[in-house]
Write a protein that holds these residues in place. Structure first.
Motif, short mmCIF file in Angstrom:
data_model
loop_
_atom_site.label_atom_id
_atom_site.label_comp_id
_atom_site.label_asym_id
_atom_site.label_seq_id
_atom_site.Cartn_x
_atom_site.Cartn_y
_atom_site.Cartn_z
N LEU A 32 5.57 -80.82 69.65
CA LEU A 32 6.75 -81.67 69.43
C LEU A 32 7.78 -81.48 70.53
CD1 LEU A 32 7.08 -81.25 65.57
CD2 LEU A 32 6.28 -83.28 66.80
N LYS A 57 11.24 -92.94 69.03
CA LYS A 57 10.21 -93.53 68.18
C LYS A 57 8.94 -93.71 68.99
CE LYS A 57 13.30 -95.75 65.06
NZ LYS A 57 13.29 -96.52 63.90
N ASN A 59 5.70 -91.92 68.17
CA ASN A 59 4.81 -90.76 68.19
C ASN A 59 3.84 -90.86 67.02
OD1 ASN A 59 6.37 -89.57 70.33
ND2 ASN A 59 7.88 -89.01 68.80
N CYS A 60 2.67 -90.25 67.16
CA CYS A 60 1.76 -90.18 66.03
C CYS A 60 0.83 -88.99 66.22
CB CYS A 60 0.94 -91.47 65.87
SG CYS A 60 -0.34 -91.74 67.08
N ARG A 76 3.17 -82.67 59.38
CA ARG A 76 4.03 -83.33 58.37
C ARG A 76 5.21 -82.45 57.97
NH1 ARG A 76 2.35 -88.13 57.39
NH2 ARG A 76 0.20 -88.65 56.98
N CYS A 79 7.58 -83.30 60.78
CA CYS A 79 7.89 -84.73 60.90
C CYS A 79 7.34 -85.44 59.68
CB CYS A 79 7.27 -85.32 62.17
SG CYS A 79 7.87 -84.61 63.67
N SER A 81 7.58 -88.35 58.24
CA SER A 81 7.11 -89.74 58.22
C SER A 81 6.20 -90.10 59.38
CB SER A 81 8.31 -90.68 58.21
OG SER A 81 9.08 -90.49 59.38
N ILE A 82 5.72 -89.13 60.13
CA ILE A 82 4.87 -89.43 61.28
C ILE A 82 3.56 -90.06 60.82
CG2 ILE A 82 3.72 -87.17 61.44
CD1 ILE A 82 4.15 -87.46 64.56
N ARG A 83 3.12 -91.05 61.56
CA ARG A 83 1.84 -91.70 61.27
C ARG A 83 0.71 -90.79 61.75
NH1 ARG A 83 2.12 -97.47 61.26
NH2 ARG A 83 0.10 -97.27 60.27
N ARG A 112 2.07 -95.56 71.49
CA ARG A 112 2.56 -94.28 70.96
C ARG A 112 2.15 -93.10 71.83
NH1 ARG A 112 4.05 -94.41 65.41
NH2 ARG A 112 3.88 -96.50 64.56
#
Length: 189
Positions: A32, A57, A59-60, A76, A79, A81-83, A112
Motif C-alpha cells: 500500500l 482511486k 487500486n485493486c 481488506r 482497505c 472497500s478495495i475490489r 487500476r
C-alpha cells in the motif's frame, strides 16, 4: 531460514495462521505504501487538523487462488472497500507448466494499480501466467505489485526476466521456499 521452514512444518495450525497473518499484514502495508496518494487535511474528533494522505482511486487486489486468498483479509483489513479479483492457475506436476482455469477481475482493471497476492513464490511460473492474463486484460506490468511472503531467487529472477517493470515485495528471498502454505493455512494438509 531453517527455523522458518521448521516452524512451517511443525507448528500448530493456530500458531501458523497467526504468524502468517502477521507477515501478510506487513507485506500488504508495504504494498500500500507503494501506491499513489494525495495529501489531505484530516480533522480529528477533537477538532485538531492533521496533515495526512489519501490513496488515489483506482487500486485493486488480485489473489492467485488458492493460497493467495489467505492474503485477502490482510488487504481488506487495511482497505475495507478495495475490489479484489481472482485467478485460478494449476501447475502440471511433471512439466511445471502453469495453466489458467479461471479469471475474474473488476471490469475496469486496465485502469487500476494491481496488488497481486501469492504467498510462496518458488519457480515463478504461476505468477508469470497470472501477469500474462492481467496484460491480456489491459493491465501494464509497471502497475503490478506482487505481494509474496517467501521467494526463491530463481522465481524472482524468472518473473523479472519476463516482466522487468513489475515490483516484487517479499519478506525473504532464499533458495528453499516453504511449500504447502495453502494446505497448512486453510487446514487441508
Amino acid at each position: 531460514k531453517m527455523q522458518i521452514i521448521t516452524f512451517f512444518r511443525k507448528s500448530s495450525r493456530g500458531d501458523f495462521v497467526f504468524s502468517a497473518d502477521r507477515l501478510i499484514r506487513l507485506v500488504v502495508e508495504e504494498g500500500l505504501n507503494q501506491l499513489p496518494y494525495t495529501e489531505c487535511t484530516v480533522t480529528t474528533p477533537t477538532g485538531h487538523k492533521y496533515e495526512g494522505v489519501r490513496f488515489e482511486k483506482g487500486n485493486c487486489g488480485v489473489s492467485i487462488m488458492r493460497s493467495g486468498e489467505a492474503m485477502e483479509q490482510g488487504l481488506r483489513d487495511c482497505c475495507r472497500s478495495i475490489r479484489i479479483g481472482k485467478i485460478l492457475i494449476q501447475s502440471d506436476e511433471e512439466t511445471q507448466r502453469a495453466k489458467v482455469y479461471y479469471a475474474k477481475f473488476p471490469p475496469d482493471i486496465y485502469r487500476r494499480k494491481v496488488l497481486l497476492m501469492y504467498p510462496i513464490l518458488s519457480t515463478g511460473n504461476t505468477v508469470i501466467e497470472a501477469v500474462k492474463v492481467l496484460v491480456e486484460h489491459g493491465v501494464q506490468p509497471s502497475v503490478i505489485i506482487l505481494l509474496s511472503l517467501f521467494s526463491t531467487p530463481h522465481g524472482a529472477k524468472s518473473i523479472i526476466q519476463e516482466f522487468p517493470e513489475i515490483t516484487i515485495l517479499t519478506t525473504e528471498v532464499h533458495p528453499v521456499a516453504p511449500t504447502h502454505f495453502g494446505q497448512k493455512y486453510f487446514g487441508t494438509d
